[in-house]
Design a protein around this motif. Structure first.
Motif, PDB file in Angstrom:
ATOM      1  N   HIS A  68     -14.070   5.790  -5.172  1.00  0.00           N
ATOM      2  CA  HIS A  68     -14.954   5.247  -4.145  1.00  0.00           C
ATOM      3  C   HIS A  68     -14.764   5.878  -2.776  1.00  0.00           C
ATOM      4  O   HIS A  68     -15.560   5.661  -1.873  1.00  0.00           O
ATOM      5  CB  HIS A  68     -14.746   3.739  -4.022  1.00  0.00           C
ATOM      6  N   GLY A  69     -13.675   6.648  -2.599  1.00  0.00           N
ATOM      7  CA  GLY A  69     -13.431   7.290  -1.317  1.00  0.00           C
ATOM      8  C   GLY A  69     -12.935   6.355  -0.234  1.00  0.00           C
ATOM      9  O   GLY A  69     -13.052   6.656   0.956  1.00  0.00           O
ATOM     10  N   THR A  70     -12.359   5.222  -0.619  1.00  0.00           N
ATOM     11  CA  THR A  70     -11.825   4.287   0.367  1.00  0.00           C
ATOM     12  C   THR A  70     -10.578   4.873   1.016  1.00  0.00           C
ATOM     13  O   THR A  70      -9.643   5.262   0.320  1.00  0.00           O
ATOM     14  CB  THR A  70     -11.452   2.949  -0.307  1.00  0.00           C
ATOM     15  N   PRO A  71     -10.542   4.953   2.368  1.00  0.00           N
ATOM     16  CA  PRO A  71      -9.332   5.476   3.019  1.00  0.00           C
ATOM     17  C   PRO A  71      -8.130   4.565   2.753  1.00  0.00           C
ATOM     18  O   PRO A  71      -8.264   3.337   2.761  1.00  0.00           O
ATOM     19  CB  PRO A  71      -9.704   5.466   4.511  1.00  0.00           C
ATOM     20  N   LEU A  72      -6.977   5.166   2.510  1.00  0.00           N
ATOM     21  CA  LEU A  72      -5.762   4.412   2.227  1.00  0.00           C
ATOM     22  C   LEU A  72      -4.794   4.500   3.402  1.00  0.00           C
ATOM     23  O   LEU A  72      -4.750   5.506   4.112  1.00  0.00           O
ATOM     24  CB  LEU A  72      -5.083   4.952   0.960  1.00  0.00           C
ATOM     25  N   ASP A  73      -4.048   3.433   3.608  1.00  0.00           N
ATOM     26  CA  ASP A  73      -2.978   3.416   4.604  1.00  0.00           C
ATOM     27  C   ASP A  73      -2.001   4.538   4.255  1.00  0.00           C
ATOM     28  O   ASP A  73      -1.432   4.564   3.163  1.00  0.00           O
ATOM     29  CB  ASP A  73      -2.284   2.044   4.551  1.00  0.00           C
ATOM     30  N   ASN A  74      -1.801   5.471   5.172  1.00  0.00           N
ATOM     31  CA  ASN A  74      -0.997   6.653   4.886  1.00  0.00           C
ATOM     32  C   ASN A  74       0.484   6.456   5.199  1.00  0.00           C
ATOM     33  O   ASN A  74       1.271   7.392   5.091  1.00  0.00           O
ATOM     34  CB  ASN A  74      -1.529   7.861   5.671  1.00  0.00           C
ATOM     35  N   SER A  75       0.878   5.246   5.588  1.00  0.00           N
ATOM     36  CA  SER A  75       2.296   5.010   5.847  1.00  0.00           C
ATOM     37  C   SER A  75       3.067   4.967   4.530  1.00  0.00           C
ATOM     38  O   SER A  75       2.486   4.771   3.459  1.00  0.00           O
ATOM     39  CB  SER A  75       2.499   3.723   6.648  1.00  0.00           C
ATOM     40  N   VAL A  76       4.376   5.155   4.616  1.00  0.00           N
ATOM     41  CA  VAL A  76       5.227   5.261   3.432  1.00  0.00           C
ATOM     42  C   VAL A  76       6.339   4.222   3.529  1.00  0.00           C
ATOM     43  O   VAL A  76       6.904   3.986   4.595  1.00  0.00           O
ATOM     44  CB  VAL A  76       5.821   6.677   3.318  1.00  0.00           C
ATOM     45  N   LEU A  77       6.656   3.618   2.392  1.00  0.00           N
ATOM     46  CA  LEU A  77       7.712   2.615   2.325  1.00  0.00           C
ATOM     47  C   LEU A  77       8.979   3.218   1.735  1.00  0.00           C
ATOM     48  O   LEU A  77       8.912   4.039   0.815  1.00  0.00           O
ATOM     49  CB  LEU A  77       7.281   1.437   1.450  1.00  0.00           C
ATOM     50  N   ALA A  78      10.120   2.784   2.251  1.00  0.00           N
ATOM     51  CA  ALA A  78      11.419   3.046   1.629  1.00  0.00           C
ATOM     52  C   ALA A  78      12.007   1.687   1.296  1.00  0.00           C
ATOM     53  O   ALA A  78      12.152   0.825   2.160  1.00  0.00           O
ATOM     54  CB  ALA A  78      12.332   3.811   2.562  1.00  0.00           C
ATOM     55  N   GLN A  79      12.329   1.515   0.046  1.00  0.00           N
ATOM     56  CA  GLN A  79      12.717   0.195  -0.457  1.00  0.00           C
ATOM     57  C   GLN A  79      14.053   0.324  -1.187  1.00  0.00           C
ATOM     58  O   GLN A  79      14.269   1.283  -1.928  1.00  0.00           O
ATOM     59  CB  GLN A  79      11.619  -0.271  -1.421  1.00  0.00           C
ATOM     60  N   GLU A  80      14.945  -0.634  -0.954  1.00  0.00           N
ATOM     61  CA  GLU A  80      16.226  -0.568  -1.645  1.00  0.00           C
ATOM     62  C   GLU A  80      15.996  -0.574  -3.157  1.00  0.00           C
ATOM     63  O   GLU A  80      15.146  -1.307  -3.660  1.00  0.00           O
ATOM     64  CB  GLU A  80      17.142  -1.716  -1.233  1.00  0.00           C
ATOM     65  N   TYR A  81      16.725   0.267  -3.841  1.00  0.00           N
ATOM     66  CA  TYR A  81      16.589   0.331  -5.294  1.00  0.00           C
ATOM     67  C   TYR A  81      17.324  -0.849  -5.920  1.00  0.00           C
ATOM     68  O   TYR A  81      18.482  -1.102  -5.600  1.00  0.00           O
ATOM     69  CB  TYR A  81      17.164   1.643  -5.828  1.00  0.00           C
ATOM     70  N   VAL A  82      16.627  -1.568  -6.770  1.00  0.00           N
ATOM     71  CA  VAL A  82      17.278  -2.663  -7.489  1.00  0.00           C
ATOM     72  C   VAL A  82      17.237  -2.347  -8.976  1.00  0.00           C
ATOM     73  O   VAL A  82      16.219  -1.937  -9.519  1.00  0.00           O
ATOM     74  CB  VAL A  82      16.602  -4.030  -7.202  1.00  0.00           C
ATOM     75  N   GLY A  83      18.346  -2.528  -9.619  1.00  0.00           N
ATOM     76  CA  GLY A  83      18.428  -2.307 -11.055  1.00  0.00           C
ATOM     77  C   GLY A  83      17.917  -3.504 -11.818  1.00  0.00           C
ATOM     78  O   GLY A  83      17.234  -4.374 -11.277  1.00  0.00           O
ATOM     79  N   GLY A  84      18.270  -3.566 -13.079  1.00  0.00           N
ATOM     80  CA  GLY A  84      17.845  -4.689 -13.889  1.00  0.00           C
ATOM     81  C   GLY A  84      16.699  -4.337 -14.820  1.00  0.00           C
ATOM     82  O   GLY A  84      16.365  -3.170 -15.014  1.00  0.00           O
ATOM     83  N   VAL A  85      16.088  -5.370 -15.368  1.00  0.00           N
ATOM     84  CA  VAL A  85      15.004  -5.215 -16.346  1.00  0.00           C
ATOM     85  C   VAL A  85      13.697  -5.650 -15.700  1.00  0.00           C
ATOM     86  O   VAL A  85      13.637  -6.691 -15.049  1.00  0.00           O
ATOM     87  CB  VAL A  85      15.281  -6.062 -17.604  1.00  0.00           C
ATOM     88  N   GLU A  86      12.651  -4.849 -15.898  1.00  0.00           N
ATOM     89  CA  GLU A  86      11.375  -5.118 -15.237  1.00  0.00           C
ATOM     90  C   GLU A  86      10.422  -5.900 -16.143  1.00  0.00           C
ATOM     91  O   GLU A  86      10.316  -5.627 -17.335  1.00  0.00           O
ATOM     92  CB  GLU A  86      10.722  -3.809 -14.798  1.00  0.00           C
ATOM     93  N   PHE A  87       9.734  -6.847 -15.532  1.00  0.00           N
ATOM     94  CA  PHE A  87       8.762  -7.679 -16.220  1.00  0.00           C
ATOM     95  C   PHE A  87       7.501  -7.775 -15.357  1.00  0.00           C
ATOM     96  O   PHE A  87       7.516  -7.445 -14.174  1.00  0.00           O
ATOM     97  CB  PHE A  87       9.306  -9.099 -16.440  1.00  0.00           C
ATOM     98  N   SER A  88       6.427  -8.254 -15.970  1.00  0.00           N
ATOM     99  CA  SER A  88       5.277  -8.691 -15.173  1.00  0.00           C
ATOM    100  C   SER A  88       4.926 -10.105 -15.613  1.00  0.00           C
ATOM    101  O   SER A  88       5.191 -10.499 -16.754  1.00  0.00           O
ATOM    102  CB  SER A  88       4.091  -7.747 -15.312  1.00  0.00           C
ATOM    103  N   VAL A  89       4.374 -10.862 -14.688  1.00  0.00           N
ATOM    104  CA  VAL A  89       4.037 -12.253 -14.946  1.00  0.00           C
ATOM    105  C   VAL A  89       2.568 -12.470 -14.605  1.00  0.00           C
ATOM    106  O   VAL A  89       2.113 -12.106 -13.521  1.00  0.00           O
ATOM    107  CB  VAL A  89       4.920 -13.211 -14.118  1.00  0.00           C
ATOM    108  N   GLU A  90       1.840 -13.051 -15.551  1.00  0.00           N
ATOM    109  CA  GLU A  90       0.439 -13.411 -15.331  1.00  0.00           C
ATOM    110  C   GLU A  90       0.377 -14.892 -14.979  1.00  0.00           C
ATOM    111  O   GLU A  90       0.899 -15.731 -15.719  1.00  0.00           O
ATOM    112  CB  GLU A  90      -0.398 -13.137 -16.579  1.00  0.00           C
ATOM    113  N   SER A  91      -0.260 -15.207 -13.858  1.00  0.00           N
ATOM    114  CA  SER A  91      -0.321 -16.585 -13.380  1.00  0.00           C
ATOM    115  C   SER A  91      -1.736 -16.933 -12.957  1.00  0.00           C
ATOM    116  O   SER A  91      -2.514 -16.062 -12.565  1.00  0.00           O
ATOM    117  CB  SER A  91       0.617 -16.784 -12.180  1.00  0.00           C
ATOM    118  N   ALA A  92      -2.049 -18.228 -13.034  1.00  0.00           N
ATOM    119  CA  ALA A  92      -3.306 -18.759 -12.521  1.00  0.00           C
ATOM    120  C   ALA A  92      -2.972 -19.756 -11.417  1.00  0.00           C
ATOM    121  O   ALA A  92      -2.013 -20.519 -11.532  1.00  0.00           O
ATOM    122  CB  ALA A  92      -4.094 -19.453 -13.631  1.00  0.00           C
ATOM    123  N   VAL A  93      -3.753 -19.716 -10.342  1.00  0.00           N
ATOM    124  CA  VAL A  93      -3.531 -20.616  -9.215  1.00  0.00           C
ATOM    125  C   VAL A  93      -4.826 -21.379  -8.950  1.00  0.00           C
ATOM    126  O   VAL A  93      -5.883 -20.768  -8.755  1.00  0.00           O
ATOM    127  CB  VAL A  93      -3.104 -19.848  -7.948  1.00  0.00           C
TER     128      VAL A  93
END
Length: 412
Positions: free
Chosen positions: A189-214
């Motif tokens: 679609h050509g939508t401009p994106l925020d060009n800033s960059v994040l640096a985030q502490e690396y966390v180990g462990g096991v990754e999941f996703s959760v589907e929720s309804a609100v």
């Protein structure tokens, strides 16, 4: 007659939403680009009652046009099938006085920089994060915050693990920032994106996703999905399994983290897709939350494993109806993506088993296509979906199926 405005039906969630709306007796209008609409499959176009073509390269203009169209068409709800427009869907729904999330936090359900700030202000469990417009500023903010390497470096606004890398030492930061800033516009679609960059502490462990309804601020969790990713310095997703195999204590830890995150982001009415890590017993860290359907065919996995249609739930909530969230099945489903062993010219896929457990398989890359290294989700060439009676069984089956398949690539 109940009417729905679906902001972009492109992508694997689009047709699921259109078919769910038809099954619910809801008439769907779609907002998209005219040239993109021409590429919709006929099966999707047959389910669309009306279209509004707008310019998503200007989101403020698109918001005004969609609100005007919604008023004229008399729509009863607004949803999106496209991650990049989740904030826009919140604002349009709120402008029309329809069920929505908190419009003041609409940017934070999409922009990872704003999301990290909202998590920090609310004390939600998430990795410590700093952001900057370039490598020099980002390095200074990393030092000021006392963050230590390794760090996850990612763009503020992108998806599909694009631009994400793990940086092991300060010398690699500049290259990671350049990589993260390599996609200044959303495609197609050509939508401009925020060009800033994040640096985030690396966390180990096991990754999941959760589907929720609100619904009216009350959270109901639909499913917990185990994620499988590459374990190198990229984070491409290799597959998903529903349900994840978890102890009751670990599940409770994950869900408590999700609920804190949803509250921080002002979720009120809709669905949520949360990516979260179980770092250790009793400790979870939110990676990100989306106010939209999951990608990667996770809605299909949820439906196969539980009988719950997340697409139907999303639509019902959007139009002010009570969603059906009680499971009618107790099975397991898994998807595994077909990725190339290396960059090169794609030649084909062989060895897909003919099995009653393989409920769907697709190869969508065309032979002769140049494909890159499997460092993000763009390198995928197809997928397989399998079902079984339990999580253990379905993961074993998925491993066997993928092990039998060869992705043929000719190196340049």
């Amino acid at each position: 007659m109940t009417k729905l405005l679906l902001i972009e039906a492109n992508g694997n969630a689009g047709e699921d939403l259109l078919r769910a709306a038809q099954a619910l007796g809801v008439v769907t209008h779609v907002a998209t680009h005219a040239d993109l609409y021409e590429k919709y499959p006929q099966s999707s176009r047959d389910l669309i009652a009306g279209t509004v073509f707008t310019d998503f390269s200007d989101l403020e203009l698109a918001r005004k046009e969609l609100v005007a169209y919604g008023r004229e068409a008399g729509v009863d709800g607004v949803i999106t099938g496209w991650e990049f427009f989740s904030g826009l869907a919140t604002l349009v729904a709120a402008d029309l006085g329809l069920p929505s999330h908190d419009p003041a936090l609409a940017d934070a359900v999409r922009n990872k920089r704003a999301m990290a700030e909202a998590f920090d202000q609310a004390g939600a469990p998430a990795p410590r994060t700093v952001s900057g417009p370039d490598a020099e500023v980002l390095a200074a903010r990393i030092a000021e915050a006392g963050l230590e390497f390794p760090l996850v470096v990612k763009p503020a606004e992108n998806a599909g693990s694009i631009g994400v890398s793990i940086v092991r030492e300060a010398a690699g930061l500049a290259q990671a920032v350049t990589f993260a800033q390599g996609w200044p516009f959303e495609f197609p679609h050509g939508t401009p994106l925020d060009n800033s960059v994040l640096a985030q502490e690396y966390v180990g462990g096991v990754e999941f996703s959760v589907e929720s309804a609100v619904v009216d601020g009350v959270v109901r969790h639909i499913a917990v999905t185990q994620k499988f990713t590459t374990d190198n310095d990229s984070r491409a997703e290799l597959g998903h399994t529903v349900p994840a195999e978890l102890s009751s204590a670990d599940r409770a830890t994950l869900l408590a983290g999700v609920e804190a995150g949803l509250s921080a982001l002002g979720f009120r009415n809709g669905i949520a897709h949360t990516e979260i890590k179980l770092v250790s017993p009793g400790v979870a860290k939110i990676i990100e939350i989306g106010a939209r359907p999951p990608g990667d065919h996770i809605m299909k996995l949820v439906r196969l494993a539980t009988g719950i249609s997340e697409a139907a739930a999303y639509i019902d909530i959007a139009v002010g109806r009570a969603p059906a969230l009680e499971p009618t099945e107790q099975r397991a489903a898994a998807i595994r993506f077909l990725t190339p062993p290396t960059a090169g010219v794609f030649r084909g896929v062989s060895g897909v088993p003919d099995s009653e457990h393989v409920v769907e398989a697709e190869v969508y890359a065309e032979p002769g296509k140049e494909i890159g290294d499997p460092t993000d989700n763009v390198a995928r060439v197809g997928y397989v979906i399998v079902t079984a009676g339990s999580t253990t069984e379905v993961n074993e089956l998925a491993n066997d199926v993928v092990g039998a398949i060869t992705v043929e690539v000719e190196r340049p």
